[in-house]
Scaffold this motif. Sequence first.
Motif, PDB file in Angstrom:
ATOM      1  N   ALA A 172      -0.919 -89.171  52.617  1.00 29.01           N
ATOM      2  CA  ALA A 172      -0.809 -87.709  52.527  1.00 29.01           C
ATOM      3  C   ALA A 172       0.558 -87.244  53.025  1.00 29.01           C
ATOM      4  O   ALA A 172       1.199 -86.380  52.398  1.00 29.01           O
ATOM      5  N   PHE A 173       1.026 -87.820  54.132  1.00 28.24           N
ATOM      6  CA  PHE A 173       2.336 -87.463  54.668  1.00 28.24           C
ATOM      7  C   PHE A 173       3.446 -87.767  53.659  1.00 28.24           C
ATOM      8  O   PHE A 173       4.342 -86.955  53.438  1.00 28.24           O
ATOM      9  N   LEU A 174       3.378 -88.938  53.036  1.00 26.89           N
ATOM     10  CA  LEU A 174       4.396 -89.321  52.061  1.00 26.89           C
ATOM     11  C   LEU A 174       4.372 -88.395  50.839  1.00 26.89           C
ATOM     12  O   LEU A 174       5.425 -87.987  50.346  1.00 26.89           O
ATOM     13  N   LEU A 175       3.179 -88.051  50.372  1.00 22.16           N
ATOM     14  CA  LEU A 175       3.092 -87.152  49.218  1.00 22.16           C
ATOM     15  C   LEU A 175       3.620 -85.756  49.553  1.00 22.16           C
ATOM     16  O   LEU A 175       4.359 -85.153  48.763  1.00 22.16           O
ATOM     17  N   PHE A 176       3.249 -85.235  50.719  1.00 23.93           N
ATOM     18  CA  PHE A 176       3.761 -83.919  51.115  1.00 23.93           C
ATOM     19  C   PHE A 176       5.267 -83.963  51.352  1.00 23.93           C
ATOM     20  O   PHE A 176       5.985 -83.027  51.019  1.00 23.93           O
ATOM     21  N   GLY A 177       5.757 -85.071  51.919  1.00 25.02           N
ATOM     22  CA  GLY A 177       7.195 -85.215  52.122  1.00 25.02           C
ATOM     23  C   GLY A 177       7.941 -85.230  50.808  1.00 25.02           C
ATOM     24  O   GLY A 177       8.982 -84.586  50.653  1.00 25.02           O
ATOM     25  N   TYR A 178       7.401 -85.945  49.828  1.00 26.34           N
ATOM     26  CA  TYR A 178       8.021 -85.977  48.510  1.00 26.34           C
ATOM     27  C   TYR A 178       8.018 -84.587  47.875  1.00 26.34           C
ATOM     28  O   TYR A 178       9.012 -84.167  47.284  1.00 26.34           O
ATOM     29  N   ALA A 179       6.902 -83.877  47.992  1.00 33.27           N
ATOM     30  CA  ALA A 179       6.827 -82.512  47.447  1.00 33.27           C
ATOM     31  C   ALA A 179       7.853 -81.608  48.125  1.00 33.27           C
ATOM     32  O   ALA A 179       8.514 -80.792  47.468  1.00 33.27           O
ATOM     33  N   PHE A 180       8.021 -81.746  49.429  1.00 33.98           N
ATOM     34  CA  PHE A 180       8.996 -80.939  50.168  1.00 33.98           C
ATOM     35  C   PHE A 180      10.414 -81.219  49.667  1.00 33.98           C
ATOM     36  O   PHE A 180      11.209 -80.300  49.463  1.00 33.98           O
ATOM     37  N   ILE A 181      10.721 -82.496  49.456  1.00 31.91           N
ATOM     38  CA  ILE A 181      12.054 -82.866  48.951  1.00 31.91           C
ATOM     39  C   ILE A 181      12.291 -82.261  47.565  1.00 31.91           C
ATOM     40  O   ILE A 181      13.370 -81.748  47.285  1.00 31.91           O
ATOM     41  N   LEU A 182      11.285 -82.292  46.705  1.00 34.57           N
ATOM     42  CA  LEU A 182      11.427 -81.697  45.380  1.00 34.57           C
ATOM     43  C   LEU A 182      11.677 -80.198  45.459  1.00 34.57           C
ATOM     44  O   LEU A 182      12.538 -79.658  44.748  1.00 34.57           O
ATOM     45  N   VAL A 183      10.929 -79.512  46.312  1.00 39.73           N
ATOM     46  CA  VAL A 183      11.112 -78.060  46.461  1.00 39.73           C
ATOM     47  C   VAL A 183      12.501 -77.766  47.021  1.00 39.73           C
ATOM     48  O   VAL A 183      13.202 -76.875  46.531  1.00 39.73           O
ATOM     49  N   LEU A 184      12.913 -78.512  48.030  1.00 44.49           N
ATOM     50  CA  LEU A 184      14.236 -78.320  48.627  1.00 44.49           C
ATOM     51  C   LEU A 184      15.338 -78.556  47.591  1.00 44.49           C
ATOM     52  O   LEU A 184      16.291 -77.786  47.507  1.00 44.49           O
ATOM     53  N   SER A 185      15.192 -79.579  46.787  1.00 41.91           N
ATOM     54  CA  SER A 185      16.170 -79.868  45.745  1.00 41.91           C
ATOM     55  C   SER A 185      16.234 -78.732  44.728  1.00 41.91           C
ATOM     56  O   SER A 185      17.316 -78.329  44.301  1.00 41.91           O
ATOM     57  N   HIS A 186      15.099 -78.194  44.373  1.00 48.54           N
ATOM     58  CA  HIS A 186      15.052 -77.074  43.423  1.00 48.54           C
ATOM     59  C   HIS A 186      15.738 -75.842  43.998  1.00 48.54           C
ATOM     60  O   HIS A 186      16.496 -75.156  43.303  1.00 48.54           O
ATOM     61  N   VAL A 187      15.496 -75.562  45.273  1.00 49.39           N
ATOM     62  CA  VAL A 187      16.123 -74.405  45.925  1.00 49.39           C
ATOM     63  C   VAL A 187      17.636 -74.576  45.962  1.00 49.39           C
ATOM     64  O   VAL A 187      18.389 -73.632  45.686  1.00 49.39           O
ATOM     65  N   ARG A 188      18.104 -75.775  46.272  1.00 49.57           N
ATOM     66  CA  ARG A 188      19.550 -76.039  46.292  1.00 49.57           C
ATOM     67  C   ARG A 188      20.166 -75.830  44.914  1.00 49.57           C
ATOM     68  O   ARG A 188      21.253 -75.253  44.776  1.00 49.57           O
ATOM     69  N   GLU A 189      19.508 -76.288  43.864  1.00 49.14           N
ATOM     70  CA  GLU A 189      20.016 -76.102  42.510  1.00 49.14           C
ATOM     71  C   GLU A 189      20.110 -74.616  42.151  1.00 49.14           C
ATOM     72  O   GLU A 189      21.050 -74.190  41.521  1.00 49.14           O
TER      73      GLU A 189
END
Length: 193
Positions: A172-189
């Motif tokens: 669960a931690f790894l999946l939420f961490g991956y989701a967080f990275i995707l959201v952060l990457s989208h915000v940066r773009e």
Amino acid sequence: MTEAPPTSRRDDRERRRASPERSLVSYLGSAAMAVILVVILAIAAAAIVVPAVTGSTALTVLTSSMTPNLPPGTLIVVRPTEPDDIHPGDIVTYQLRSNEPEVVTHRVIQRTALADGQLIFITQGDANPTPDETPVQEVQIRGTLWYAVPYLGWVSVWLTGPWKVWAIPLAAFLLFGYAFILVLSHVREKRRS
């Protein structure tokens, strides 16, 4: 001789971002992640959701008595079946002794009706040279094989063993961490553009 004006870093980034190679890699990465997500969801549906919704039971084959059709590590889903609907050739899961949790999954090779109308079944593992010693009574039958997923049973055994305490929270931690990275990457773009 005139010199071309220096380009800004932003222009360089935009040029790299617009390059076809970068776009292709980005699309392939997104497609791969989408495929992985769909596979994970399909496995979860086959192993958890479908059995829960249909009243079936997911079990793991632990022995080689049903090889090659159901080798050890296969996840099987057994659905409740009326004894009248069970015939030779069907694969059934039954209790070794009534009201005890230990079960066996073998093929029915013979069905017999007793004088009182009760059915008994002779079973045999596909890899076993002889039929099982004791006939199976109706009350012992838990159901018939509905479908099987190779190797997924080992995951189930691993997650229900002593590893369960930390494996599920880690996943669960790894999946939420991956989701967080995707959201952060989208915000940066979004900020860059």
